[in-house]
Each structure stands twice: as structure tokens, then as C-alpha cells.
Design a protein around this motif. Structure first.
Motif, PDB file in Angstrom:
ATOM      1  N   GLY A   1       4.466   1.411   8.028  1.00 57.43           N
ATOM      2  CA  GLY A   1       5.978   1.392   7.926  1.00 57.43           C
ATOM      3  C   GLY A   1       6.276  -0.274   8.106  1.00 57.43           C
ATOM      4  N   SER A   2       5.655  -0.649   7.945  1.00 56.13           N
ATOM      5  CA  SER A   2       5.797  -2.168   7.841  1.00 56.13           C
ATOM      6  C   SER A   2       5.020  -3.148   7.082  1.00 56.13           C
ATOM      7  N   PHE A   3       5.342  -4.179   6.260  1.00 54.40           N
ATOM      8  CA  PHE A   3       4.555  -5.195   4.871  1.00 54.40           C
ATOM      9  C   PHE A   3       4.220  -7.121   6.408  1.00 54.40           C
ATOM     10  N   ALA A   4       4.446  -6.294   7.340  1.00 51.69           N
ATOM     11  CA  ALA A   4       3.701  -7.617   8.129  1.00 51.69           C
ATOM     12  C   ALA A   4       3.329  -6.994   9.625  1.00 51.69           C
ATOM     13  N   ASP A   5       1.958  -6.084   9.189  1.00 48.87           N
ATOM     14  CA  ASP A   5       1.584  -5.986  10.822  1.00 48.87           C
ATOM     15  C   ASP A   5       0.024  -5.637  10.338  1.00 48.87           C
ATOM     16  N   PRO A   6      -0.771  -6.932  10.718  1.00 49.20           N
ATOM     17  CA  PRO A   6      -2.380  -6.534   9.817  1.00 49.20           C
ATOM     18  C   PRO A   6      -2.628  -5.503  11.278  1.00 49.20           C
ATOM     19  N   ALA A   7      -2.212  -5.189  12.624  1.00 43.75           N
ATOM     20  CA  ALA A   7      -3.133  -4.619  13.673  1.00 43.75           C
ATOM     21  C   ALA A   7      -2.525  -3.018  13.354  1.00 43.75           C
ATOM     22  N   THR A   8      -1.329  -2.552  12.995  1.00 41.98           N
ATOM     23  CA  THR A   8      -1.453  -1.067  12.663  1.00 41.98           C
ATOM     24  C   THR A   8      -2.831  -0.986  11.145  1.00 41.98           C
ATOM     25  N   GLY A   9      -2.770  -1.741  10.261  1.00 42.57           N
ATOM     26  CA  GLY A   9      -3.633  -1.691   9.515  1.00 42.57           C
ATOM     27  C   GLY A   9      -4.831  -1.989   9.280  1.00 42.57           C
ATOM     28  N   LYS A  10      -4.829  -2.350  10.937  1.00 39.07           N
ATOM     29  CA  LYS A  10      -6.251  -2.068  10.663  1.00 39.07           C
ATOM     30  C   LYS A  10      -6.510  -1.296  11.512  1.00 39.07           C
ATOM     31  N   VAL A  11      -5.536  -0.655  12.103  1.00 35.45           N
ATOM     32  CA  VAL A  11      -6.538   0.816  13.119  1.00 35.45           C
ATOM     33  C   VAL A  11      -6.425   1.656  11.955  1.00 35.45           C
ATOM     34  N   ILE A  12      -4.993   2.269  10.754  1.00 35.84           N
ATOM     35  CA  ILE A  12      -5.264   2.495   9.893  1.00 35.84           C
ATOM     36  C   ILE A  12      -6.465   3.474   9.482  1.00 35.84           C
ATOM     37  N   SER A  13      -6.567   1.553   8.843  1.00 31.94           N
ATOM     38  CA  SER A  13      -8.083   1.440   8.004  1.00 31.94           C
ATOM     39  C   SER A  13      -9.220   2.347   8.885  1.00 31.94           C
ATOM     40  N   LYS A  14      -9.640   1.712  10.062  1.00 31.46           N
ATOM     41  CA  LYS A  14     -11.012   1.906  10.859  1.00 31.46           C
ATOM     42  C   LYS A  14     -11.105   3.477  10.928  1.00 31.46           C
ATOM     43  N   GLU A  15      -9.647   3.818  11.155  1.00 35.25           N
ATOM     44  CA  GLU A  15      -9.336   5.686  10.964  1.00 35.25           C
ATOM     45  C   GLU A  15     -10.545   6.051   9.650  1.00 35.25           C
ATOM     46  N   LEU A  16      -9.337   5.662   8.479  1.00 36.79           N
ATOM     47  CA  LEU A  16      -9.957   6.093   7.309  1.00 36.79           C
ATOM     48  C   LEU A  16     -11.301   5.875   7.021  1.00 36.79           C
ATOM     49  N   LEU A  17     -11.709   4.421   7.550  1.00 32.88           N
ATOM     50  CA  LEU A  17     -13.449   4.170   7.733  1.00 32.88           C
ATOM     51  C   LEU A  17     -14.301   5.595   8.127  1.00 32.88           C
TER      52      LEU A  17
ATOM     53  N   GLU B   1     -12.529  12.618  -2.808  1.00 26.87           N
ATOM     54  CA  GLU B   1     -11.266  13.215  -1.860  1.00 26.87           C
ATOM     55  C   GLU B   1     -10.413  12.360  -1.426  1.00 26.87           C
ATOM     56  N   ASN B   2      -8.987  12.106  -1.645  1.00 30.02           N
ATOM     57  CA  ASN B   2      -8.278  11.149  -1.399  1.00 30.02           C
ATOM     58  C   ASN B   2      -7.919  11.635   0.415  1.00 30.02           C
ATOM     59  N   ILE B   3      -7.939  10.508   1.030  1.00 29.76           N
ATOM     60  CA  ILE B   3      -7.931  10.968   2.807  1.00 29.76           C
ATOM     61  C   ILE B   3      -6.200  10.522   3.903  1.00 29.76           C
ATOM     62  N   SER B   4      -5.446  11.462   4.001  1.00 29.78           N
ATOM     63  CA  SER B   4      -4.236  10.761   4.070  1.00 29.78           C
ATOM     64  C   SER B   4      -4.433  11.336   5.560  1.00 29.78           C
ATOM     65  N   LEU B   5      -3.758  10.497   6.723  1.00 29.30           N
ATOM     66  CA  LEU B   5      -3.644  10.828   8.503  1.00 29.30           C
ATOM     67  C   LEU B   5      -2.539  11.640   8.641  1.00 29.30           C
ATOM     68  N   PRO B   6      -2.049  12.715   8.596  1.00 30.31           N
ATOM     69  CA  PRO B   6      -0.902  12.964   9.081  1.00 30.31           C
ATOM     70  C   PRO B   6       0.122  11.963  10.013  1.00 30.31           C
ATOM     71  N   SER B   7      -0.478  12.012  10.949  1.00 32.50           N
ATOM     72  CA  SER B   7       0.277  10.828  11.657  1.00 32.50           C
ATOM     73  C   SER B   7       1.281   9.869  10.920  1.00 32.50           C
ATOM     74  N   TYR B   8       0.693   9.590   9.935  1.00 34.48           N
ATOM     75  CA  TYR B   8       1.093   8.003   9.340  1.00 34.48           C
ATOM     76  C   TYR B   8       1.699   8.470   7.892  1.00 34.48           C
ATOM     77  N   SER B   9       2.039   9.711   8.285  1.00 38.25           N
ATOM     78  CA  SER B   9       2.286  10.098   6.221  1.00 38.25           C
ATOM     79  C   SER B   9       4.108   9.269   6.296  1.00 38.25           C
ATOM     80  N   GLY B  10       4.419   9.487   5.017  1.00 38.42           N
ATOM     81  CA  GLY B  10       5.539   8.629   4.239  1.00 38.42           C
ATOM     82  C   GLY B  10       6.886   9.096   4.683  1.00 38.42           C
TER      83      GLY B  10
END
Length: 379
Positions: free
Chosen positions: A227-243, A204-213
Motif C-alpha cells: 500500500g506504499s512505495f515508502a514503507d520498508p517496515a511493512t515490506g519486511k513484515v510481508i517478506s518475512k511472512e512469505l519466507l 507455487e506463487n504465494i499470496s497473502l489474502p490480507s495484503y491482496s491488492g
């Protein structure tokens, strides 16, 4: 705002004066103008030539060319702003000093007029097409614009994720919903659905509605966009939620934002995987005596940069825009021994689907096509 933009332009001009005198890769651009001694400039995006992704792949393509054309020289120039106006100003100030300029950012799609005004300098645009005033692709004799069928590489990532997951949940992290990134997303989701139908997986592919593109046409595309190609902090937040939601394989075509994904996966229990993008990112995954990179989805910028340089050296260059795919050996995944952690049976299935993609029997969903990840030719 005007003061800030003026300051950026002044900084860019200062960089130009410095970098046209010095080579960022260790060689001065002093070779005579002849086909065996090309003066090559590589303008990278802000991440630089050693970003372990987009820029590095192009850099490696030049290095391969230099091995067979040792009289040629390379000057690396890092465009530090990521803004189109500054990037084009940089190009305008150096274009006459080189035989070839390789530009590794989508902002250079607007370099069409500079190409027409400087026909003696070949431009190689990586990951974008030369565009006219209306924004539509246009052919220019001195410009080769390369784009890629990212959906094919994303498809491989999706199949690999579905065949590897133990939890039955996987997810993708994306930067901005530009067409190339949506291609990766749709391809990834197509690959998951293909594996579920043909290989008996239940991923199952998990998508978070609050980060829909939302793509460039205003269409909602889902996924998990920072929303950025240069925002590791947000990348980590999204990834941790997916995990947290149970994903144990994450795919991350998000530029430098993906470093947050790699960090999150490294902090997760062993057996949690990341899939790289654009280039072989195995080195990004090292943590102690283990590595978190399962494989990497490829866009063979290195191969195609070398090809175009060779054509220039041989006097066979043709200015055009070209979309490169599996049939041109330009998409796929990493299976080089020691650079992945795929099971042999997974590699066998990936090779099977890649052959079907080459034969056009599988056409994953992509931006601008009528197909969806739930309904595409070959599913």
C-alpha cells in the motif's frame, strides 16, 4: 491539514530557489542554448538520483549522453513531497531555465499544459504518459512520455524464480496497485506458470489474502501489496511472512518499500534470493562476502533517456507517448557477468523466452488486457 499543505508548498518554493541556483549533480546550468550544449534538469522523486532503482537509471542515461556531449550540463533537483501539486509547481518554476527537463515520477503526467505553454523546453516523462484533462494520454509536440511493458520483465523474473527455487514456493512484494506495478505482478505470475508448463518446474506463487491488492479500476488483483512505495517496515513484515511460508525467492517491485524485502532476505539462510526491479540492483544485495540478488528485472530508462537526449541534440525529437518493450530493447533482465547469480541453464531459457516475447509469440498478462497469468498467448 491546510497549514500542513501550505508549509509543504513553502518548503518546495525554498527548494526551488536553492536548486535553480545550484546543481544537485555538481554542474551549474550555465551553458548557452545550442544543440551541442543542452541545459538539462533531472527532477527525481523523493528517493533522489542515487536510489539504486528508478531515479538512478534515468540519471545514468543522462551521464551516458554527457560523455558524448560534454558541453551539455545537468542539474539534479529532488522533489521531496511526492505530491502532484508541489511537483507541478516545481516544474513550472524551472521549466523556462532549461532546454530539457526529465521528470521521473508518474505525477508529471499532468504536466501537459506546462509543456504546451513552454514549447521551447523539451519534457521527457519517465514511466508516465502526457495526459489530457480527462486523464487519457495525449500527444504534445514538446513532450515525450515513456511507459514500459513491465509484464515482460516480470515474466523473466517469474521464469527465473521458478527455475531457481528449491522449496517450490516463491512470492512477490508490491507497492501500490498502479498499472505499471500490476504489470510486474501479472508478468511474474505468468512467468511462473510458463516455466511450470514448459520447463517442468513445480513452483507455487504465494499470496497473502490480507495484503491482496485492488487496482485503479477497483478490481482485486491478489498479490502482496504494502500500500506504499515508502514503507520498508511493512515490506519486511510481508517478506518475512512469505519466507515463513516457505518462499526462497522473492520479487520486489515496491519502490523504497523493497528495502524491507532485501533486509528480510539478508536475514534468512543463505540460498534465499531476492530479484531486483527497474534497474540493476545487485549492489543492494551485498551482505558480508555474499550477495542475495539473483538478478534484476529491467526497465531501460537509462537507454531511452539517452536516446531522447540524442534526438533532441540532433534536432530529430518527436513529441509523443510511447510504450517501450523488448522489441525496443527496453525490457528484460540482468545477465551481465558479476551482476547476477543465475545458473547458465537458466540464462539459456530466459534468452529463449525473451526472443519469443520479441516475436510476440508470448504475450504475458498485463493490466488492461483480457489475459490472465493462467491464460495468455504463448502459454
Amino acid at each position: 491539514m491546510k497549514l500542513k499543505k501550505t508549509l509543504r508548498l513553502l518548503i518546495t518554493l525554498l527548494l526551488i530557489l536553492t536548486l535553480t541556483a545550484l546543481s544537485g549533480c555538481g554542474n551549474k546550468a550555465t551553458a548557452p542554448r545550442d544543440k551541442d550544449a543542452l541545459r538539462i534538469a533531472l527532477i527525481t522523486s523523493p528517493e533522489g538520483a542515487q536510489d539504486n532503482a528508478f531515479n538512478r537509471s534515468s540519471y545514468e542515461g543522462v551521464q551516458s549522453f554527457l560523455k558524448t556531449h560534454p558541453k551539455s550540463t545537468l542539474t539534479c533537483i529532488q522533489e521531496s513531497t511526492g505530491e502532484q501539486s508541489a511537483a507541478l509547481l516545481l516544474l513550472e518554476n524551472i521549466i523556462a531555465d532549461f532546454d530539457v527537463v526529465i521528470c521521473t515520477s508518474f505525477v508529471f503526467g499532468a504536466a501537459t499544459e506546462l509543456g504546451r505553454e513552454n514549447p521551447d523546453t523539451h519534457l521527457i516523462l519517465v514511466d508516465c504518459s502526457a495526459a489530457g484533462p480527462d486523464g487519457q494520454p495525449t500527444d504534445v509536440p514538446s513532450i515525450f512520455g515513456m511507459t514500459f511493458a513491465e509484464e515482460e520483465s516480470g515474466f523473466c523474473a517469474g521464469v527465473a524464480a521458478a527455475l531457481t527455487t528449491r522449496t517450490g514456493k516463491v512470492g512477490g512484494l508490491y507497492g501500490i496497485a498502479f498499472p505499471s506495478v500490476v504489470n510486474y505482478q501479472y508478468g511474474f505470475e505468468s512467468g511462473i506458470n510458463y516455466a511450470n508448463k514448459h520447463y517442468g518446474t513445480h513452483a507455487e506463487n504465494i499470496s497473502l489474502p490480507s495484503y491482496s491488492g485492488i487496482d485503479v479500476t477497483g478490481k482485486k488483483v491478489g498479490g502482496n501489496y504494502a500500500g506504499s512505495f515508502a514503507d520498508p517496515a511493512t515490506g519486511k513484515v510481508i517478506s518475512k511472512e512469505l519466507l515463513k511460508q516457505g518462499c526462497d525467492v522473492l520479487f520486489g517491485p515496491a519502490g523504497a518499500t523493497a528495502s524491507g524485502l532485501f533486509t528480510a532476505v539478508k536475514e534468512a539462510p543463505a540460498g534465499t534470493w531476492a530479484i531486483g526491479f527497474d534497474a540493476d540492483q545487485y549492489d543492494e544485495g551485498a551482505i558480508g562476502n555474499r550477495n542475495i540478488i539473483l538478478t534484476s528485472a529491467l526497465k531501460r530508462m537509462d537507454l531511452n533517456v539517452e536516446r531522447q537526449l540524442t534526438l533532441i541534440a540532433e534536432g530529430k525529437f518527436q513529441g509523443k507517448n510511447e510504450r517501450l518493450d523488448a522489441a525496443a530493447d527496453s525490457t528484460g533482465y540482468v545477465k551481465t557477468p558479476g551482476r547476477h547469480q543465475l545458473a547458465p541453464e537458466v540464462i539459456a531459457k530466459l534468452d529463449e523466452v525473451m526472443q519469443l516475447i520479441k516475436e510476440k509469440k508470448i504475450k504475458p498478462a498485463a493490466f488492461g488486457t483480457p489475459y490472465t497469468p493462467e491464460n495468455f498467448p504463448g502459454l
